[in-house]
Motif scaffolding. Structure first.
Motif, short mmCIF file in Angstrom:
data_model
loop_
_atom_site.label_atom_id
_atom_site.label_comp_id
_atom_site.label_asym_id
_atom_site.label_seq_id
_atom_site.Cartn_x
_atom_site.Cartn_y
_atom_site.Cartn_z
N ALA A 125 0.83 -1.21 0.00
CA ALA A 125 0.00 0.00 0.00
C ALA A 125 0.86 1.25 0.00
CB ALA A 125 -0.93 -0.01 1.21
N PHE A 126 1.89 1.28 0.84
CA PHE A 126 2.75 2.46 0.90
C PHE A 126 3.62 2.57 -0.35
CE2 PHE A 126 1.43 2.64 5.24
CZ PHE A 126 1.63 3.95 5.64
N GLY A 127 4.11 1.43 -0.86
CA GLY A 127 4.92 1.47 -2.07
C GLY A 127 4.14 2.02 -3.25
N VAL A 128 2.89 1.56 -3.41
CA VAL A 128 2.04 2.05 -4.51
C VAL A 128 1.66 3.52 -4.28
CG1 VAL A 128 -0.19 1.78 -5.65
CG2 VAL A 128 1.16 -0.24 -5.06
N THR A 129 1.41 3.87 -3.03
CA THR A 129 1.04 5.26 -2.72
C THR A 129 2.15 6.23 -3.11
OG1 THR A 129 -0.42 4.61 -0.91
CG2 THR A 129 0.47 6.84 -0.85
N PHE A 130 3.38 5.82 -2.90
CA PHE A 130 4.50 6.71 -3.21
C PHE A 130 4.72 6.86 -4.72
CE2 PHE A 130 7.33 7.83 0.50
CZ PHE A 130 6.34 7.66 1.45
N GLU A 131 3.93 6.15 -5.53
CA GLU A 131 4.01 6.31 -6.98
C GLU A 131 3.12 7.44 -7.47
OE1 GLU A 131 6.04 4.61 -8.86
OE2 GLU A 131 6.70 3.16 -7.36
N VAL A 147 -8.68 15.39 -3.95
CA VAL A 147 -7.57 14.45 -3.78
C VAL A 147 -7.25 14.26 -2.31
CG1 VAL A 147 -5.11 14.11 -4.22
CG2 VAL A 147 -6.60 14.93 -6.05
N ILE A 148 -7.28 15.34 -1.54
CA ILE A 148 -7.00 15.25 -0.11
C ILE A 148 -8.03 14.36 0.58
CG2 ILE A 148 -6.80 16.54 2.04
CD1 ILE A 148 -5.79 18.90 0.38
N VAL A 149 -9.30 14.58 0.26
CA VAL A 149 -10.36 13.75 0.84
C VAL A 149 -10.18 12.29 0.40
CG1 VAL A 149 -12.85 13.32 0.91
CG2 VAL A 149 -11.97 15.66 1.00
N GLY A 150 -9.88 12.09 -0.87
CA GLY A 150 -9.67 10.73 -1.37
C GLY A 150 -8.50 10.04 -0.71
N ALA A 151 -7.44 10.81 -0.39
CA ALA A 151 -6.27 10.23 0.27
C ALA A 151 -6.65 9.68 1.64
CB ALA A 151 -5.17 11.29 0.41
N PHE A 152 -7.47 10.42 2.38
CA PHE A 152 -7.88 9.94 3.71
C PHE A 152 -8.85 8.77 3.60
CE2 PHE A 152 -6.12 13.97 5.05
CZ PHE A 152 -5.60 13.68 6.31
N VAL A 153 -9.67 8.75 2.56
CA VAL A 153 -10.58 7.62 2.37
C VAL A 153 -9.78 6.36 2.04
CG1 VAL A 153 -12.38 6.67 0.89
CG2 VAL A 153 -12.52 9.05 1.65
N ILE A 154 -8.81 6.48 1.15
CA ILE A 154 -7.97 5.33 0.80
C ILE A 154 -7.19 4.85 2.01
CG2 ILE A 154 -6.00 4.60 -0.59
CD1 ILE A 154 -6.98 6.49 -2.77
N ALA A 155 -6.65 5.79 2.79
CA ALA A 155 -5.90 5.42 3.98
C ALA A 155 -6.78 4.68 4.99
CB ALA A 155 -5.29 6.66 4.62
N ALA A 156 -8.04 5.11 5.11
CA ALA A 156 -8.95 4.45 6.04
C ALA A 156 -9.28 3.03 5.59
CB ALA A 156 -10.24 5.27 6.17
N LEU A 184 -1.19 11.71 4.60
CA LEU A 184 -0.37 12.92 4.47
C LEU A 184 0.73 12.76 3.42
CD1 LEU A 184 -0.07 14.20 8.16
CD2 LEU A 184 -1.50 15.07 6.30
N PRO A 185 1.50 11.67 3.42
CA PRO A 185 2.47 11.50 2.33
C PRO A 185 1.82 11.46 0.95
CG PRO A 185 2.99 10.01 4.13
CD PRO A 185 1.65 10.61 4.44
N MET A 186 0.63 10.84 0.86
CA MET A 186 -0.05 10.77 -0.42
C MET A 186 -0.38 12.18 -0.93
SD MET A 186 -3.56 8.71 -1.41
CE MET A 186 -3.01 7.29 -0.47
N TRP A 187 -0.85 13.03 -0.05
CA TRP A 187 -1.16 14.40 -0.44
C TRP A 187 0.10 15.18 -0.83
CZ3 TRP A 187 -1.37 18.80 3.52
CH2 TRP A 187 -1.60 20.01 2.86
N LEU A 188 1.16 15.05 0.00
CA LEU A 188 2.40 15.78 -0.27
C LEU A 188 3.05 15.30 -1.58
CD1 LEU A 188 3.93 15.94 3.32
CD2 LEU A 188 2.72 17.74 2.07
N LEU A 189 2.97 14.01 -1.84
CA LEU A 189 3.52 13.49 -3.09
C LEU A 189 2.70 13.94 -4.29
CD1 LEU A 189 4.40 9.90 -1.86
CD2 LEU A 189 6.04 11.64 -2.62
N TYR A 190 1.41 14.13 -4.10
CA TYR A 190 0.58 14.68 -5.17
C TYR A 190 1.02 16.10 -5.49
CZ TYR A 190 -3.64 16.14 -7.70
OH TYR A 190 -4.51 16.62 -8.64
N GLU A 191 1.29 16.88 -4.45
CA GLU A 191 1.79 18.24 -4.66
C GLU A 191 3.14 18.22 -5.35
OE1 GLU A 191 0.12 20.92 -4.11
OE2 GLU A 191 -1.59 20.05 -3.04
#
Length: 253
Positions: A170-176, A202-211, A226-233
């Protein structure tokens, strides 16, 4: 004339199949060699002990994990060793994939593929490392502190392996995420301005995916969202530079 064309097409197709086979064999050899090296040093047992350290650190002093299967003490460390070997050989595997498609690409397209292969490997490994070193310890500590005093926590090694594999994936794919953003912009599928406009979604979706993909605690959810959002930025910042660097001559004109 048509026979010559058909023969040429057939020979070309066969040559591509042979090339694909060779690349798959080379990728498999790379994984096998890495696995053999890990078998020799530090060994499957030491590798599993290393991966189990975050869980053991959160358990009471002297507590250990258990194995409920007859061959689990042998099979699980072997699976872990193979998984680590694949991750360490991932740059080589992706290079073989790139080498297979590179002859059919233009120069500007090769500029697109090579950085994506390198960045994808580094980001995936970075996500796995982030999960192991920064997330696991906090998650296991929170879960074990939440457990009632009447419960003796003794995780099964197979269940633990399944858990860390799913979390690391999950984290490896998220960092992509930056790679996905760059590809969407470079291929013209989604304009950069549109991606910036949907930032709040995207921010809302990141928290939904994390949940969904993490345990039901606030620590692990924030650690992924949080990393998902920052990596999106980060992807939004890098995408224009990448598009400019990989433009075809006609696009530059």
């Amino acid at each position: 004339m048509s026979d010559h064309i058909e023969n040429g097409v057939e020979e070309s197709f066969i040559s591509h199949l042979v090339e694909l086979r060779d690349r798959l064999v080379r990728a498999s050899i790379g994984i096998a060699l890495m696995c053999a090296l890990l078998m020799l040093w530090p060994g499957p047992s030491a590798i599993y002990d290393f991966l189990a350290q975050p869980m053991l650190a959160s358990l009471p002093a002297g507590a250990k994990m258990i194995a409920t299967g007859v061959i689990s003490p042998f099979l699980v460390p072997m699976k872990v060793t193979l998984l680590i070997a694949f991750m360490l050989a991932l740059p080589w595997v992706l290079y073989q994939a790139w080498a297979f498609v590179a002859p059919g690409l233009y120069t500007h397209e090769k500029k697109l593929i090579a950085p994506l292969v390198i960045s994808s490997s580094l980001l995936f490994l970075g996500g796995v490392a982030f999960c192991y070193f920064l997330v696991f310890g906090r998650v296991f500590k929170f879960i074990n502190e939440f457990a009632p005093a009447s419960i003796s926590v003794a995780p099964d090694i197979e269940n633990y392996l399944d858990f860390i594999m799913s979390m690391c994936l999950a984290f490896g794919v998220t960092f992509e995420v930056p790679v996905v953003v760059v590809v969407l912009v470079r291929m013209g599928l989604v304009p950069l301005e549109k991606l910036k406009a949907i930032r709040s979604y995207v921010i809302v979706g990141a928290f939904v995916i994390a949940a969904i993909v993490t345990p039901p605690d606030i620590v692990s959810q924030f650690s992924l969202a949080l990393p998902m959002w920052l990596l999106y930025e980060l992807g939004l910042l890098v995408a224009p530079l990448f598009v400019k660097a990989t433009q075809a001559p006609a696009e530059q004109d």
